[in-house]
Design a protein around this motif. Structure first.
Motif, PDB file in Angstrom:
ATOM      1  N   LEU A 145      26.656 -15.763  48.276  1.00 46.61           N
ATOM      2  CA  LEU A 145      26.864 -15.566  49.712  1.00 46.61           C
ATOM      3  C   LEU A 145      28.063 -16.358  50.209  1.00 46.61           C
ATOM      4  N   ALA A 146      28.129 -17.629  49.811  1.00 42.75           N
ATOM      5  CA  ALA A 146      29.243 -18.481  50.239  1.00 42.75           C
ATOM      6  C   ALA A 146      30.569 -17.980  49.669  1.00 42.75           C
ATOM      7  N   GLN A 147      30.540 -17.530  48.434  1.00 37.37           N
ATOM      8  CA  GLN A 147      31.759 -17.020  47.801  1.00 37.37           C
ATOM      9  C   GLN A 147      32.298 -15.793  48.539  1.00 37.37           C
ATOM     10  N   LEU A 148      31.417 -14.857  48.871  1.00 33.08           N
ATOM     11  CA  LEU A 148      31.844 -13.645  49.573  1.00 33.08           C
ATOM     12  C   LEU A 148      32.381 -13.962  50.961  1.00 33.08           C
ATOM     13  N   ARG A 149      31.797 -14.984  51.596  1.00 32.26           N
ATOM     14  CA  ARG A 149      32.285 -15.400  52.919  1.00 32.26           C
ATOM     15  C   ARG A 149      33.651 -16.053  52.810  1.00 32.26           C
ATOM     16  N   LYS A 150      33.796 -16.944  51.858  1.00 31.12           N
ATOM     17  CA  LYS A 150      35.021 -17.739  51.784  1.00 31.12           C
ATOM     18  C   LYS A 150      36.212 -16.962  51.222  1.00 31.12           C
ATOM     19  N   ASN A 151      35.948 -15.960  50.360  1.00 29.70           N
ATOM     20  CA  ASN A 151      37.089 -15.221  49.812  1.00 29.70           C
ATOM     21  C   ASN A 151      37.558 -14.104  50.737  1.00 29.70           C
ATOM     22  N   GLY A 152      36.889 -13.928  51.875  1.00 32.50           N
ATOM     23  CA  GLY A 152      37.322 -12.970  52.876  1.00 32.50           C
ATOM     24  C   GLY A 152      36.890 -11.541  52.627  1.00 32.50           C
ATOM     25  N   SER A 153      36.165 -11.282  51.539  1.00 33.33           N
ATOM     26  CA  SER A 153      35.765  -9.911  51.226  1.00 33.33           C
ATOM     27  C   SER A 153      34.670  -9.400  52.154  1.00 33.33           C
ATOM     28  N   HIS A 154      33.905 -10.327  52.744  1.00 32.28           N
ATOM     29  CA  HIS A 154      32.845  -9.972  53.686  1.00 32.28           C
ATOM     30  C   HIS A 154      33.033 -10.837  54.930  1.00 32.28           C
ATOM     31  N   PRO A 155      34.025 -10.525  55.741  1.00 30.04           N
ATOM     32  CA  PRO A 155      34.432 -11.411  56.844  1.00 30.04           C
ATOM     33  C   PRO A 155      33.394 -11.580  57.943  1.00 30.04           C
ATOM     34  N   TYR A 156      32.371 -10.757  57.965  1.00 32.17           N
ATOM     35  CA  TYR A 156      31.346 -10.866  58.998  1.00 32.17           C
ATOM     36  C   TYR A 156      30.310 -11.945  58.687  1.00 32.17           C
ATOM     37  N   VAL A 177      11.880  -9.696  38.137  1.00 32.82           N
ATOM     38  CA  VAL A 177      11.978 -10.151  39.529  1.00 32.82           C
ATOM     39  C   VAL A 177      11.242  -9.152  40.412  1.00 32.82           C
ATOM     40  N   GLU A 178      10.313  -9.657  41.211  1.00 33.10           N
ATOM     41  CA  GLU A 178       9.467  -8.803  42.049  1.00 33.10           C
ATOM     42  C   GLU A 178      10.015  -8.617  43.459  1.00 33.10           C
ATOM     43  N   THR A 179      10.416  -9.728  44.091  1.00 36.67           N
ATOM     44  CA  THR A 179      10.818  -9.684  45.495  1.00 36.67           C
ATOM     45  C   THR A 179      11.981 -10.643  45.727  1.00 36.67           C
ATOM     46  N   VAL A 180      12.903 -10.226  46.572  1.00 33.76           N
ATOM     47  CA  VAL A 180      14.042 -11.058  46.959  1.00 33.76           C
ATOM     48  C   VAL A 180      14.161 -11.052  48.473  1.00 33.76           C
ATOM     49  N   VAL A 181      14.423 -12.229  49.030  1.00 38.26           N
ATOM     50  CA  VAL A 181      14.709 -12.346  50.463  1.00 38.26           C
ATOM     51  C   VAL A 181      16.082 -12.988  50.618  1.00 38.26           C
ATOM     52  N   VAL A 182      16.961 -12.346  51.380  1.00 42.26           N
ATOM     53  CA  VAL A 182      18.277 -12.906  51.699  1.00 42.26           C
ATOM     54  C   VAL A 182      18.443 -12.896  53.206  1.00 42.26           C
ATOM     55  N   SER A 183      18.648 -14.061  53.778  1.00 37.14           N
ATOM     56  CA  SER A 183      18.895 -14.173  55.216  1.00 37.14           C
ATOM     57  C   SER A 183      20.226 -14.857  55.419  1.00 37.14           C
ATOM     58  N   THR A 184      21.144 -14.211  56.104  1.00 37.11           N
ATOM     59  CA  THR A 184      22.467 -14.788  56.298  1.00 37.11           C
ATOM     60  C   THR A 184      22.923 -14.644  57.742  1.00 37.11           C
ATOM     61  N   GLN A 185      23.509 -15.702  58.240  1.00 32.76           N
ATOM     62  CA  GLN A 185      24.121 -15.671  59.559  1.00 32.76           C
ATOM     63  C   GLN A 185      25.304 -14.705  59.530  1.00 32.76           C
ATOM     64  N   HIS A 186      25.559 -14.025  60.646  1.00 36.55           N
ATOM     65  CA  HIS A 186      26.606 -13.007  60.655  1.00 36.55           C
ATOM     66  C   HIS A 186      27.227 -12.878  62.041  1.00 36.55           C
ATOM     67  N   ASP A 187      28.372 -12.229  62.088  1.00 36.23           N
ATOM     68  CA  ASP A 187      29.009 -11.914  63.364  1.00 36.23           C
ATOM     69  C   ASP A 187      28.085 -11.028  64.189  1.00 36.23           C
ATOM     70  N   PRO A 188      28.152 -11.131  65.507  1.00 40.42           N
ATOM     71  CA  PRO A 188      27.222 -10.353  66.345  1.00 40.42           C
ATOM     72  C   PRO A 188      27.439  -8.852  66.274  1.00 40.42           C
ATOM     73  N   ASP A 189      28.624  -8.391  65.881  1.00 40.38           N
ATOM     74  CA  ASP A 189      28.931  -6.964  65.968  1.00 40.38           C
ATOM     75  C   ASP A 189      28.800  -6.215  64.646  1.00 40.38           C
ATOM     76  N   VAL A 190      28.409  -6.886  63.588  1.00 38.98           N
ATOM     77  CA  VAL A 190      28.335  -6.201  62.298  1.00 38.98           C
ATOM     78  C   VAL A 190      27.188  -5.199  62.290  1.00 38.98           C
ATOM     79  N   ASN A 191      27.420  -4.050  61.661  1.00 38.23           N
ATOM     80  CA  ASN A 191      26.388  -3.039  61.505  1.00 38.23           C
ATOM     81  C   ASN A 191      25.376  -3.488  60.466  1.00 38.23           C
ATOM     82  N   TYR A 192      24.092  -3.439  60.828  1.00 37.11           N
ATOM     83  CA  TYR A 192      23.058  -3.942  59.924  1.00 37.11           C
ATOM     84  C   TYR A 192      23.022  -3.170  58.610  1.00 37.11           C
ATOM     85  N   GLU A 193      23.176  -1.865  58.669  1.00 35.80           N
ATOM     86  CA  GLU A 193      23.119  -1.072  57.443  1.00 35.80           C
ATOM     87  C   GLU A 193      24.253  -1.438  56.493  1.00 35.80           C
ATOM     88  N   ARG A 194      25.421  -1.724  57.058  1.00 43.71           N
ATOM     89  CA  ARG A 194      26.529  -2.155  56.207  1.00 43.71           C
ATOM     90  C   ARG A 194      26.210  -3.494  55.561  1.00 43.71           C
TER      91      ARG A 194
END
Length: 379
Positions: A145-156, A177-194
């Motif tokens: 998550l941190a890598q995608l944020r810092k390298n600019g590929s997922h700017p939201y 692996v049975e279940t995964v939960v990922v919760s990440t802070q994001h820009d207010p305007d990002v589309n949830y499906e994206r």
């Protein structure tokens, strides 16, 4: 009878409030050790909206600019905009620092332990890192998550975030692996499906080993409430030492009495926990057991441990008592012995303070070296 269960562990990103606090405390420790290897540090950080408070005990011959270091950490993590509700330029930085208590110093100065307590080390051969799979995968996802944020590929993406991984075990071996939960802070305007599709493909599926992944059966929750805009210290207070299970084995092993961050290595809470992990992983690497737990206990001012216990969870090739005797007779577990063997008087601690203190074999951490294998095999 076949034993089957599901075990869950969590991790958090470097922008989580508690982890910001840990990183600040360890950055101050590093700054002292860089100039004064024998400095004594026990500092805590508290964070809330618009404020960082650093308190504790520091005894050193050098000077560190605490407010400047605090702001640099916050900036490096990514809190650089006022719109995040917390940023390095506008937050207040308060300090309340004293010297180490003379009563504690008396014990440490004669090479004794800096406190009483019990510390635990653990290792298992279920992952290449000799760590339990749930916590190892949770850390890897959080780092991604941190890598995608810092390298600019997922700017939201924004700095705060959490991951959680549930693994099914059969006869004490991970099978999927049975279940995964990922919760990440994001820009207010990002589309949830994206956001969901991006993190599913680039975090979840990319992290789980193929042999542990069944895409049709895997349950994935990404930002389960649907929105995570308010985050960091603006939404939740942060304190040093509140993520001790994240820091160690994800709850898979027992835990000692204290946290690690902000403490110099004369504090056995930290150094002895590193030493116990070092011995446990070497026992597994030496083929003496498939998994191993070690407890070491100390009394303040006394150098030698008051007890050592080894538990190989019925996977040992020789009795646990025999392994305990090998350790007691060949491995120096006094505070000074640990500090010397693991070379702990260096400014290495900032990078330990997020994504776990153990299982990070590429970081150069001395407690992750398999340099006791030959000694243990010889007995």
């Amino acid at each position: 009878m076949q034993k089957e269960f599901i075990f869950t562990s969590e991790s958090v990103t470097e922008g989580h409030p508690d982890k910001i606090a840990d990183q600040i405390s360890d950055t101050l420790l590093d700054a002292v050790l860089a100039e004064d290897p024998f400095g004594r540090v026990a500092c805590e950080t508290f964070l809330t909206t618009g404020m960082a408070l650093v308190g504790g005990e520091i005894t050193t011959t050098t000077y560190i600019d605490i407010p400047d270091l605090v702001r640099k950490v916050i900036k490096d993590i990514g809190y650089v905009h006022a719109s995040y509700g917390f940023d390095y330029e506008t937050c207040a930085v308060l300090t309340t620092i004293n010297r180490q208590s003379m009563d504690i110093a008396m014990g440490v100065d004669k090479a004794g332990a800096g406190d009483q307590g019990m510390m635990v080390g653990y290792a298992t051969n279920e992952t290449p890192e000799l760590m339990p799979m749930p916590i190892q995968l949770a850390h890897t996802m959080a780092k991604k998550l941190a890598q995608l944020r810092k390298n600019g590929s997922h700017p939201y993406l924004r700095p705060d975030g959490k991951t959680q991984v549930s693994v099914r075990y059969v006869d004490n071996k991970p099978v999927g692996v049975e279940t995964v939960v990922v919760s990440t802070q994001h820009d207010p305007d990002v589309n949830y499906e994206r956001l969901r599709e991006d993190l599913l493909e680039n975090v979840v599926y990319e992290t789980i080993p193929p042999e542990m992944l069944n895409r049709e059966k895997l349950v994935v929750h990404i930002n389960p409430t649907g929105r995570f805009v308010l985050g960091g210290p603006h939404a939740d207070t942060g304190m040093t030492g509140r993520k001790i299970i994240v820091d160690t084995y994800g709850g898979f092993a027992k835990h000692g009495g204290g946290c690690f961050s902000g403490k110099d290595p004369t504090k056995v809470d930290r150094s002895a926990a590193y030493a116990a992990r070092h011995v446990a992983r070497n026992i597994v690497s030496a083929g003496l057991a498939e998994q191993c737990s070690i407890q070491v206990a100390y009394a303040i001012g006394i150098a030698e441990p008051v007890s050592i216990m080894v538990d190989t969870h019925e996977t040992g090739v020789i009795p646990d008592e025999e392994i305990t005797g090998i350790i007691a007779g060949n491995v120096d577990l006094t505070p000074s012995g640990i500090i010397e063997r693991l070379d702990l008087l260096k400014p290495i601690y900032r990078k330990t303070s997020v994504y776990g203190h153990f299982g990070r074999v590429d970081e150069g951490f001395t407690w992750e070296k398999d340099d006791l294998v030959e000694l243990l095999q010889k007995g």
